[in-house]
Design a protein around this motif. Structure first.
Motif, PDB file in Angstrom:
ATOM      1  N   ALA A 144      -5.517  10.424   0.667  1.00  0.00           N
ATOM      2  CA  ALA A 144      -5.732  10.750  -0.032  1.00  0.00           C
ATOM      3  C   ALA A 144      -6.177  10.072  -1.502  1.00  0.00           C
ATOM      4  O   ALA A 144      -6.612  10.376  -2.353  1.00  0.00           O
ATOM      5  N   ALA A 189       3.054   7.437   5.937  1.00  0.00           N
ATOM      6  CA  ALA A 189       2.707   7.416   4.294  1.00  0.00           C
ATOM      7  C   ALA A 189       1.640   6.854   4.167  1.00  0.00           C
ATOM      8  O   ALA A 189       1.136   7.128   3.257  1.00  0.00           O
ATOM      9  N   ILE A 190       1.576   5.675   4.466  1.00  0.00           N
ATOM     10  CA  ILE A 190       0.656   4.678   4.248  1.00  0.00           C
ATOM     11  C   ILE A 190      -1.214   5.149   4.793  1.00  0.00           C
ATOM     12  O   ILE A 190      -2.255   5.103   3.627  1.00  0.00           O
ATOM     13  N   GLN A 244       0.787  -1.654   0.019  1.00  0.00           N
ATOM     14  CA  GLN A 244       0.119   0.280  -0.005  1.00  0.00           C
ATOM     15  C   GLN A 244       0.535   1.164   0.411  1.00  0.00           C
ATOM     16  O   GLN A 244       0.084   2.794  -0.183  1.00  0.00           O
ATOM     17  N   LEU A 245       2.168   1.585   0.703  1.00  0.00           N
ATOM     18  CA  LEU A 245       2.885   1.893   0.589  1.00  0.00           C
ATOM     19  C   LEU A 245       3.209   3.163  -0.689  1.00  0.00           C
ATOM     20  O   LEU A 245       2.964   2.250  -1.873  1.00  0.00           O
ATOM     21  N   PRO A 246       2.826   4.315  -1.491  1.00  0.00           N
ATOM     22  CA  PRO A 246       2.667   4.734  -2.466  1.00  0.00           C
ATOM     23  C   PRO A 246       4.309   4.822  -3.798  1.00  0.00           C
ATOM     24  O   PRO A 246       4.782   4.673  -2.889  1.00  0.00           O
ATOM     25  N   ASP A 247       4.073   4.720  -4.338  1.00  0.00           N
ATOM     26  CA  ASP A 247       5.363   4.657  -5.097  1.00  0.00           C
ATOM     27  C   ASP A 247       6.139   6.158  -4.836  1.00  0.00           C
ATOM     28  O   ASP A 247       7.010   6.065  -4.646  1.00  0.00           O
ATOM     29  N   TYR A 248       5.763   7.437  -4.380  1.00  0.00           N
ATOM     30  CA  TYR A 248       6.963   8.633  -3.854  1.00  0.00           C
ATOM     31  C   TYR A 248       7.107   7.945  -2.292  1.00  0.00           C
ATOM     32  O   TYR A 248       8.509   8.819  -2.119  1.00  0.00           O
ATOM     33  N   GLN A 261      -1.317   8.527   5.301  1.00  0.00           N
ATOM     34  CA  GLN A 261      -2.038   9.564   4.400  1.00  0.00           C
ATOM     35  C   GLN A 261      -2.140   9.095   2.749  1.00  0.00           C
ATOM     36  O   GLN A 261      -3.025   9.903   2.250  1.00  0.00           O
ATOM     37  N   ALA A 262      -1.858   8.415   2.479  1.00  0.00           N
ATOM     38  CA  ALA A 262      -2.100   7.084   1.290  1.00  0.00           C
ATOM     39  C   ALA A 262      -4.185   7.335   1.511  1.00  0.00           C
ATOM     40  O   ALA A 262      -4.897   7.232   0.801  1.00  0.00           O
ATOM     41  N   ASP A 263      -3.789   5.942   2.822  1.00  0.00           N
ATOM     42  CA  ASP A 263      -5.647   6.534   2.443  1.00  0.00           C
ATOM     43  C   ASP A 263      -6.303   7.174   2.637  1.00  0.00           C
ATOM     44  O   ASP A 263      -8.083   7.362   2.079  1.00  0.00           O
TER      45      ASP A 263
END
Length: 179
Positions: free
Chosen positions: A178, A171-172, A9-13, A174-176
């Motif tokens: 976003a 990061a995770i 689930q970690l975004p590419d960035y 924040q991805a949730d």
């Protein structure tokens, strides 16, 4: 959700975090620490990072490397440092010597018998203090670990685990948000 699922689930960035997580959760990437210590520290750090899915995934993985009592020691470290880090950061940041002369009046009996090894508890407490940003507690736990014969390497490894676990949680989450 497993740790592998969360890493996916970690975004590419944040791909560096994925690589760093694999590294710090291994003896090769956390020099001076045993697998048990790595996962006790990781669990305490995940609890302090306050992202429940990561905490659950780390707890599941940690159960493969440490006993229930040892993992309870990580929980004790996260809980007691959650209190101490706020109080002692207050003492440090206010810089009014009078507060240092006053009795804290906070129960900390769990520190005398946290469950598991005292060194593991101190490493977990140091990691939680790093996540919570308490310089006074970091200094105190680092000195205690050095008095018990630990070199800089395992202490640095504990701090690196805390840093990566916290960054992964941020990061995770924040991805949730976003989506």
């Amino acid at each position: 959700m497993s740790l592998a699922d969360l890493k996916a689930q970690l975004p590419d960035y944040a791909k560096d975090l994925r690589l760093n997580l694999d590294s710090v959760l291994s003896e090769g990437g956390a020099p001076g620490l045993t697998n048990k210590q790595i996962f006790v520290i990781a669990l305490a750090s995940a609890i302090a990072s306050r992202y429940k899915p990561l905490t659950a995934a780390i707890a599941e993985e940690a159960a493969k490397h440490a006993s229930a009592e040892e993992l309870n020691g990580a929980r004790v470290a996260a809980a007691i440092m959650g209190m101490n880090n706020i109080y002692y950061r207050f003492l440090h940041l206010v810089e009014e010597p009078e507060y240092g002369t006053l009795r804290a009046g906070l129960r900390m009996n769990a520190m005398t018998n946290p469950g598991g090894d005292k060194i593991d508890f101190e490493l977990a407490s140091l990691a939680v203090s790093a996540v919570n940003g308490c310089g006074k507690c970091l200094e105190s736990h680092e000195k205690t670990l050095r008095k018990h014969g630990l070199s800089a390497q395992p202490i640095q490894s504990a701090a690196r685990i805390a840093a990566v676990i916290h960054a992964v949680a941020v990061a995770i989450e924040q991805a949730d948000v976003a989506g």
